[in-house]
Scaffold this motif. Sequence first.
Motif, short mmCIF file in Angstrom:
data_model
loop_
_atom_site.label_atom_id
_atom_site.label_comp_id
_atom_site.label_asym_id
_atom_site.label_seq_id
_atom_site.Cartn_x
_atom_site.Cartn_y
_atom_site.Cartn_z
N ASP A 299 0.67 -1.14 -0.14
CA ASP A 299 -0.07 0.13 -0.02
C ASP A 299 0.84 1.19 -0.09
N LEU A 300 1.19 1.72 -1.33
CA LEU A 300 2.11 3.07 -1.57
C LEU A 300 1.40 4.17 -1.06
N ASP A 301 2.07 5.08 -0.39
CA ASP A 301 1.71 6.49 0.02
C ASP A 301 2.09 7.32 -1.00
N LEU A 302 1.78 7.40 -2.39
CA LEU A 302 2.40 8.37 -3.45
C LEU A 302 0.91 9.12 -3.93
N PRO A 303 1.39 10.26 -4.52
CA PRO A 303 0.12 11.09 -4.85
C PRO A 303 -0.24 10.82 -6.35
N ILE A 304 0.15 9.55 -6.84
CA ILE A 304 -0.31 9.01 -8.12
C ILE A 304 -0.47 7.39 -7.96
N THR A 305 -1.24 6.98 -8.71
CA THR A 305 -1.37 5.29 -8.72
C THR A 305 -0.34 4.65 -9.33
N TRP A 306 0.07 3.61 -8.70
CA TRP A 306 1.16 2.77 -9.13
C TRP A 306 0.92 1.56 -9.44
N ASP A 307 1.37 1.07 -10.48
CA ASP A 307 0.91 -0.57 -10.79
C ASP A 307 1.97 -1.13 -11.91
N ASP A 308 3.09 -0.62 -11.87
CA ASP A 308 4.06 -1.10 -12.45
C ASP A 308 4.60 -2.44 -12.12
N PRO A 309 4.66 -3.49 -13.01
CA PRO A 309 4.88 -4.84 -12.72
C PRO A 309 6.42 -4.75 -12.48
N GLU A 310 7.21 -4.15 -12.79
CA GLU A 310 8.83 -4.29 -12.83
C GLU A 310 9.29 -3.53 -11.81
N PHE A 311 8.99 -2.14 -11.81
CA PHE A 311 9.92 -1.35 -11.18
C PHE A 311 9.16 -0.86 -9.94
N LEU A 312 9.51 -0.86 -8.73
CA LEU A 312 8.76 -0.56 -7.43
C LEU A 312 9.47 0.69 -6.77
N PRO A 313 8.41 1.64 -6.46
CA PRO A 313 8.91 2.93 -5.71
C PRO A 313 9.60 2.82 -4.45
N PHE A 314 10.64 3.40 -4.01
CA PHE A 314 11.34 3.43 -2.68
C PHE A 314 11.05 4.84 -1.98
N ASP A 315 10.81 5.97 -2.91
CA ASP A 315 10.85 7.17 -2.29
C ASP A 315 10.27 8.28 -3.38
N TRP A 316 10.01 9.33 -3.05
CA TRP A 316 9.37 10.40 -4.09
C TRP A 316 9.72 11.80 -3.34
N GLY A 317 9.72 12.73 -4.46
CA GLY A 317 9.61 14.15 -4.09
C GLY A 317 9.30 15.00 -5.41
N TYR A 318 9.41 16.25 -4.98
CA TYR A 318 9.32 17.49 -6.09
C TYR A 318 10.64 18.13 -6.09
N PHE A 319 10.96 18.55 -7.43
CA PHE A 319 12.20 19.13 -7.92
C PHE A 319 11.83 20.60 -7.41
N ALA A 320 12.90 21.42 -7.05
CA ALA A 320 12.54 22.76 -6.88
C ALA A 320 14.10 23.27 -6.57
N PHE A 321 14.03 24.63 -6.87
CA PHE A 321 15.32 25.30 -6.83
C PHE A 321 15.39 25.78 -5.25
N VAL A 322 16.38 25.67 -4.55
CA VAL A 322 16.72 26.09 -3.17
C VAL A 322 17.85 27.18 -3.19
N GLY A 323 17.31 28.03 -2.20
CA GLY A 323 18.09 29.28 -2.35
C GLY A 323 18.17 29.58 -0.48
N ASN A 324 18.82 30.93 -0.34
CA ASN A 324 18.87 31.37 0.99
C ASN A 324 17.45 32.17 1.41
N ALA A 325 17.20 32.02 2.45
CA ALA A 325 15.99 32.62 3.18
C ALA A 325 16.35 34.00 3.25
N GLY A 326 15.58 34.91 2.78
CA GLY A 326 15.40 36.56 2.69
C GLY A 326 15.96 36.98 1.50
N ALA A 327 16.46 36.00 0.61
CA ALA A 327 17.22 36.68 -0.71
C ALA A 327 15.96 36.62 -1.66
#
Length: 329
Positions: A109-137
Amino acid sequence: MQKSIYLPLVAGFALCASGTSAQTPVLQVMTYDSFVSEWGPGPAIAAAFEQTCGCDLQFIGTGDGAALLARLQLEGPRTEADIVLGLDTNLIAAARETGLFAPHRVTADLDLPITWDDPEFLPFDWGYFAFVGNAGAEAPISLRALADSDIRIVIQDPRSSTPGLGLLMWVKTAYPDSAAELWADLADNIVTVTPGWSEAYGLFLEGEADAVLSYTTSPAYHLIAEEDDSKVAWAFDEGHYMQVEVAAKVAGTDQPELADQFLAFMVSDAFQSIIPETNWMYPAVVPEGGLPAGFETLITPATALLLSPEEAAAIRDVALDEWRNALSQ
């Protein structure tokens, strides 16, 4: 692929139990370098799995995430890997074409924001790409605003890095008809392009750039591990491209039962509880204790962008040409 924050990488790390006998079965997991570093998930995962498997779990570190696929394509059936861990949805179609992988037969029972049913490839983590900068800049509110600014950024090479490839998909998905123009405008923001994520993040922390292509979860490392709230992920109006990282069993493995056991272990609480504070990503299955304190402070994209493996494969070459042409001017 995240993601031990700016720490030296180990090119090929293997955990070997002392006094291991010749009869002890060996399971070899090929993955990206930061996963097997001293500060990544690898050491803790190996220790936990070896307590249950009666085996020797060895990691084969091989650059960044996209480099995994290139190595597999080169080695083909000769690969020594039993498991490949660290590909993502943008690489699944090409990986499947190699014919190297077998069905995983794991039900979870995967906790992903999408439905997953691939028979060969099994997720182990996930995330969102983003640009990371300095606070206040200065913090742009979109990819277009970033391209129109003087902000200096570091990104990763899409030919060797899954974040770099993810950015290609992000730009192409958000700006399908003007991606080439956006890349042309982004080109003068780019300080350098690194082979992998760790090198890019290190340059940002050294002050060589104002921001770095990373993940919305990256500030959690600084907040939890360093008690430092000076790093922030920028929320973009177009939305953020998602990454789902996966593992798969090599069909030619000489340890099929052990490989199956590892994949089942991968979605267990023992494995998943290690991910948030070592790989600094969201676990594919939220552990019983929930996410660590600090994860609730992270931005949540208003719009999640993700192409299917087939869609990503179909546009990859065009997107790569647009990127390459813009940066060669």
